[in-house]
Write an enzyme that holds these catalytic residues in place. Structure first.
Site, PDB file in Angstrom:
ATOM      1  N   THR A  45       0.826  -1.219   0.000  1.00 17.09           N
ATOM      2  CA  THR A  45       0.000   0.000   0.000  1.00 17.09           C
ATOM      3  C   THR A  45       0.860   1.270   0.000  1.00 17.09           C
ATOM      4  OG1 THR A  45      -1.657  -1.211   1.250  1.00 17.09           O
ATOM      5  CG2 THR A  45      -1.840   1.190   1.280  1.00 17.09           C
ATOM      6  N   GLU A  46       0.374   2.281  -0.720  1.00 16.66           N
ATOM      7  CA  GLU A  46       1.047   3.585  -0.768  1.00 16.66           C
ATOM      8  C   GLU A  46       0.051   4.688  -0.423  1.00 16.66           C
ATOM      9  OE1 GLU A  46       2.761   3.924  -4.669  1.00 16.66           O
ATOM     10  OE2 GLU A  46       4.136   2.236  -4.309  1.00 16.66           O
ATOM     11  N   PRO A  47       0.542   5.895  -0.139  1.00 15.50           N
ATOM     12  CA  PRO A  47      -0.394   6.978   0.188  1.00 15.50           C
ATOM     13  C   PRO A  47      -1.460   7.169  -0.900  1.00 15.50           C
ATOM     14  CG  PRO A  47       1.848   7.648   0.712  1.00 15.50           C
ATOM     15  CD  PRO A  47       1.956   6.305   0.046  1.00 15.50           C
ATOM     16  N   ARG A  99     -26.113 -11.000  34.206  1.00 15.44           N
ATOM     17  CA  ARG A  99     -26.766  -9.695  34.368  1.00 15.44           C
ATOM     18  C   ARG A  99     -28.282  -9.875  34.558  1.00 15.44           C
ATOM     19  NH1 ARG A  99     -26.436  -4.442  35.865  1.00 15.44           N
ATOM     20  NH2 ARG A  99     -27.849  -3.147  34.621  1.00 15.44           N
ATOM     21  N   HIS A 103     -24.104  -6.163  26.281  1.00 15.60           N
ATOM     22  CA  HIS A 103     -23.482  -5.612  27.490  1.00 15.60           C
ATOM     23  C   HIS A 103     -24.142  -4.286  27.936  1.00 15.60           C
ATOM     24  CE1 HIS A 103     -20.174  -8.485  26.718  1.00 15.60           C
ATOM     25  NE2 HIS A 103     -19.757  -8.239  27.947  1.00 15.60           N
ATOM     26  N   GLU A 114      -6.020  -6.214   3.830  1.00 17.25           N
ATOM     27  CA  GLU A 114      -5.949  -7.369   2.915  1.00 17.25           C
ATOM     28  C   GLU A 114      -7.134  -7.349   1.941  1.00 17.25           C
ATOM     29  OE1 GLU A 114      -4.229 -10.979   4.086  1.00 17.25           O
ATOM     30  OE2 GLU A 114      -3.055 -10.099   5.693  1.00 17.25           O
TER      31      GLU A 114
HETATM   32  C1  LIG Z   1      -3.852  -1.279  10.563  1.00 19.07           C
HETATM   33  C2  LIG Z   1      -3.564  -1.480   9.102  1.00 19.07           C
HETATM   34  C3  LIG Z   1      -2.609  -2.408   8.733  1.00 19.07           C
HETATM   35  C4  LIG Z   1      -2.275  -2.557   7.382  1.00 19.07           C
HETATM   36  N1  LIG Z   1      -1.238  -3.389   7.028  1.00 19.07           N
HETATM   37  C5  LIG Z   1      -0.787  -3.382   5.743  1.00 19.07           C
HETATM   38  C6  LIG Z   1       0.410  -4.091   5.389  1.00 19.07           C
HETATM   39  O1  LIG Z   1       1.044  -4.769   6.219  1.00 19.07           O
HETATM   40  N2  LIG Z   1       0.858  -4.002   4.120  1.00 19.07           N
HETATM   41  C7  LIG Z   1       0.199  -3.280   3.166  1.00 19.07           C
HETATM   42  O2  LIG Z   1       0.680  -3.235   2.043  1.00 19.07           O
HETATM   43  N3  LIG Z   1      -0.943  -2.600   3.460  1.00 19.07           N
HETATM   44  C8  LIG Z   1      -1.435  -2.633   4.730  1.00 19.07           C
HETATM   45  N4  LIG Z   1      -2.567  -1.935   5.062  1.00 19.07           N
HETATM   46  C9  LIG Z   1      -3.253  -1.191   4.017  1.00 19.07           C
HETATM   47  C10 LIG Z   1      -4.616  -1.742   3.659  1.00 19.07           C
HETATM   48  O3  LIG Z   1      -4.499  -2.948   2.958  1.00 19.07           O
HETATM   49  C11 LIG Z   1      -5.370  -0.645   2.888  1.00 19.07           C
HETATM   50  O4  LIG Z   1      -5.675   0.374   3.821  1.00 19.07           O
HETATM   51  C12 LIG Z   1      -6.615  -1.151   2.209  1.00 19.07           C
HETATM   52  O5  LIG Z   1      -6.308  -2.032   1.159  1.00 19.07           O
HETATM   53  C13 LIG Z   1      -7.479  -0.023   1.660  1.00 19.07           C
HETATM   54  O6  LIG Z   1      -6.735   0.903   0.946  1.00 19.07           O
HETATM   55  P1  LIG Z   1      -6.882   2.469   1.287  1.00 19.07           P
HETATM   56  O7  LIG Z   1      -6.690   2.638   2.740  1.00 19.07           O
HETATM   57  O8  LIG Z   1      -5.982   3.228   0.378  1.00 19.07           O
HETATM   58  O9  LIG Z   1      -8.395   2.815   0.955  1.00 19.07           O
HETATM   59  P2  LIG Z   1      -8.975   3.218  -0.468  1.00 19.07           P
HETATM   60  O10 LIG Z   1      -8.493   2.264  -1.502  1.00 19.07           O
HETATM   61  O11 LIG Z   1      -8.778   4.666  -0.691  1.00 19.07           O
HETATM   62  O12 LIG Z   1     -10.542   2.932  -0.241  1.00 19.07           O
HETATM   63  C14 LIG Z   1     -11.406   3.860   0.412  1.00 19.07           C
HETATM   64  C15 LIG Z   1     -12.839   3.338   0.245  1.00 19.07           C
HETATM   65  O13 LIG Z   1     -13.165   3.263  -1.155  1.00 19.07           O
HETATM   66  C16 LIG Z   1     -13.594   1.968  -1.488  1.00 19.07           C
HETATM   67  N5  LIG Z   1     -13.163   1.629  -2.845  1.00 19.07           N
HETATM   68  C17 LIG Z   1     -11.927   1.759  -3.392  1.00 19.07           C
HETATM   69  N6  LIG Z   1     -11.915   1.320  -4.652  1.00 19.07           N
HETATM   70  C18 LIG Z   1     -13.176   0.880  -4.916  1.00 19.07           C
HETATM   71  C19 LIG Z   1     -13.820   0.284  -6.051  1.00 19.07           C
HETATM   72  N7  LIG Z   1     -13.145   0.056  -7.189  1.00 19.07           N
HETATM   73  N8  LIG Z   1     -15.119  -0.035  -5.937  1.00 19.07           N
HETATM   74  C20 LIG Z   1     -15.808   0.199  -4.791  1.00 19.07           C
HETATM   75  N9  LIG Z   1     -15.267   0.746  -3.699  1.00 19.07           N
HETATM   76  C21 LIG Z   1     -13.967   1.073  -3.760  1.00 19.07           C
HETATM   77  C22 LIG Z   1     -12.914   1.051  -0.447  1.00 19.07           C
HETATM   78  O14 LIG Z   1     -13.600  -0.190  -0.323  1.00 19.07           O
HETATM   79  C23 LIG Z   1     -13.023   1.924   0.791  1.00 19.07           C
HETATM   80  O15 LIG Z   1     -14.305   1.778   1.335  1.00 19.07           O
HETATM   81  C24 LIG Z   1      -2.962  -1.804   6.394  1.00 19.07           C
HETATM   82  C25 LIG Z   1      -3.962  -0.919   6.772  1.00 19.07           C
HETATM   83  C26 LIG Z   1      -4.248  -0.730   8.105  1.00 19.07           C
HETATM   84  C27 LIG Z   1      -5.300   0.272   8.485  1.00 19.07           C
END
Ligand SMILES: Cc1cc2nc3c(=O)[nH]c(=O)nc-3n(C[C@H](O)[C@H](O)[C@H](O)COP(=O)(O)OP(=O)(O)OC[C@H]3O[C@@H](n4cnc5c(N)ncnc54)[C@H](O)[C@@H]3O)c2cc1C
Length: 385
Positions: free
Chosen positions: A125-127, A269, A339, A364
């Site tokens: 994942t990236e920003p 309870r 609860h 994931e």
């Molecule tokens: C605690 C934590 C641990 C993590 N660990 C890892 C790790 O170890 N390695 C790693 O690489 N990543 C990791 N991640 C990243 C994680 O996999 C991503 O946050 C996730 O895949 C979602 O990407 P995003 O946050 O950019 O959300 P976005 O992709 O921006 O999605 C935002 C919303 O838009 C929806 N959306 C996006 N595209 C579509 C589409 N085509 N159709 C319908 N809806 C859509 C999504 O379902 C979501 O509801 C972690 C994240 C967290 C919070």
């Protein structure tokens, strides 16, 4: 596939005992301090928890998928943060190397991950690219026998603890999609690799994520998993197929724990002169939770057996992840409801679990991404008929 029921029973018994006697009593301490005590980590190593899914020839327990999900059901009956520490070594941190790595790569990394000597993380994942991971922009540019990596990875589980990262980076700048991506094995100490500050999360305190930043980070070309550039995204997807089954099993274990707590509370309870468990509206919440957990458990065991049979389980893994993580959220919500006010304050575990399990519907692959994977595979299969 269960190879030897008796040996498996011994392992499951020792995990069950460890969870009940060591981890559950430390849940609140870990939530308060955001740290897992080193003595517990040492016991996790002794039990072999860092190497559950790594083959015996590399020092792990070599569990089959069915055995692994049975173990995950037990491990998850406590705060998910505990599992997170050894989760990446069994899943996303090691499986790329195991599935597609060269023999030299496997020998170099898997034994150290299996023993828990080092932690492996997975940086996809990236920003700017989460769900749309195939468009990632972290670059790896060839320079002689090396590649130079630049870019930022976000929310990387166990990054603060990791000794090695599997990093997805674009080696073919002119290829925009997933085919231009390669998977690199990058050691923590490599110059040019640094970490952002540890993220403040909604839940799962004790498990840590942070940015992983690459600034002219030079790695040898031999660190590409499997040695062939352009295969990284395929590797990542294979890793996630398995990871989704594992996470689904974790959702079931936590849901069982939350339901057990809710049932105990409901039987103790008293309101209107009787235990709230006697009220049919409360019974409905208990019964719906039990039913959904059973359904998810059956799905995950079926998909795990299919994977052990070498079937392609991409669709089933997504079905499991979608249903089990959403189910877990519903069980958490009902547990808080059962609860009452005590479910909203932090004296009870229900409040903590409610926050902890929210993550399962996000990482994931979000629930929406699982829906897309399932529907796309249905359409593709129908078109090829
Ligand atoms: C605690 C934590 C641990 C993590 N660990 C890892 C790790 O170890 N390695 C790693 O690489 N990543 C990791 N991640 C990243 C994680 O996999 C991503 O946050 C996730 O895949 C979602 O990407 P995003 O946050 O950019 O959300 P976005 O992709 O921006 O999605 C935002 C919303 O838009 C929806 N959306 C996006 N595209 C579509 C589409 N085509 N159709 C319908 N809806 C859509 C999504 O379902 C979501 O509801 C972690 C994240 C967290 C919070």
């Amino acid at each position: 596939m269960i190879r030897d029921q008796e040996t498996l029973n011994i392992l499951l018994d020792s995990i069950r005992r460890f969870v009940r006697e060591q981890l559950v009593p430390h849940e609140q301490h870990v939530a308060d301090t955001d740290e897992i005590p080193p003595a517990l980590v040492a016991q996790m190593r002794e039990l072999g928890l860092f190497g559950l899914s790594i083959p015996e020839e590399y020092g792990g327990l070599g569990l089959t998928m069915e055995e692994e999900v049975l173990a995950a059901f037990e491990i998850a009956r406590t705060s998910p943060a505990f599992r997170s520490l050894f989760g990446t070594n069994n899943g996303i941190g090691s499986q790329g190397i195991l599935i597609d790595g060269t023999e030299a790569q496997k020998n170099a990394w898997l034994p150290r991950m299996a023993s828990g000597e080092i932690i492996g993380s997975f940086a996809l994942t990236e920003p700017g690219y989460g769900s749309d991971a195939g468009s990632l922009t972290t670059s790896a540019v060839r320079d002689g026998d090396d590649y130079i990596i630049n870019g930022t990875k976000r929310y990387i589980t166990n990054a603060p603890e990791a000794g090695v990262f599997t990093v997805m980076a674009r080696t073919e700048a002119d290829r925009k999609g997933a085919s231009g991506v390669s998977a690199f094995i990058v050691e923590r100490d490599t110059p040019g690799l640094s970490l952002g500050k540890t993220d403040k999360k909604m839940g799962q305190r004790g498990a840590h994520t942070s940015d992983v930043i690459f600034e002219n980070c030079r790695v040898p070309a031999t660190s590409i998993i499997g040695g062939t550039p352009g295969m990284g995204f395929k590797t990542a997807m294979k890793v996630l197929d398995k990871g989704r089954l594992h996470i689904s099993a974790v959702c079931i274990g936590v849901a069982e724990r939350m339901l057990e707590d809710a049932l105990r509370y409901a039987m103790e309870r008293q309101q209107f002169g009787q235990p709230i468990a006697e009220f049919q509206l409360v019974q409905a919440m208990l019964a719906d939770s039990k039913t959904e957990i059973y359904a998810a458990r059956s799905m995950v065991l079926d998909a795990a057996r299919r994977r052990d049979n070498n079937e392609d389980i991409t669709t089933e893994a997504s079905c499991c992840k979608l249903f089990a993580s959403e189910m877990c959220g519903r069980v958490a919500d009902r547990s808080v409801q059962i609860h009452g006010g005590a479910g909203y304050v932090s004296d009870y575990a229900a409040e903590r679990f409610y926050r902890d399990v929210r993550l399962f519907r996000i990482y994931e692959g979000t629930s929406q991404i699982q829906q897309l994977v399932i529907a796309r595979h249905m359409i593709k299969a129908a078109e090829s008929r």
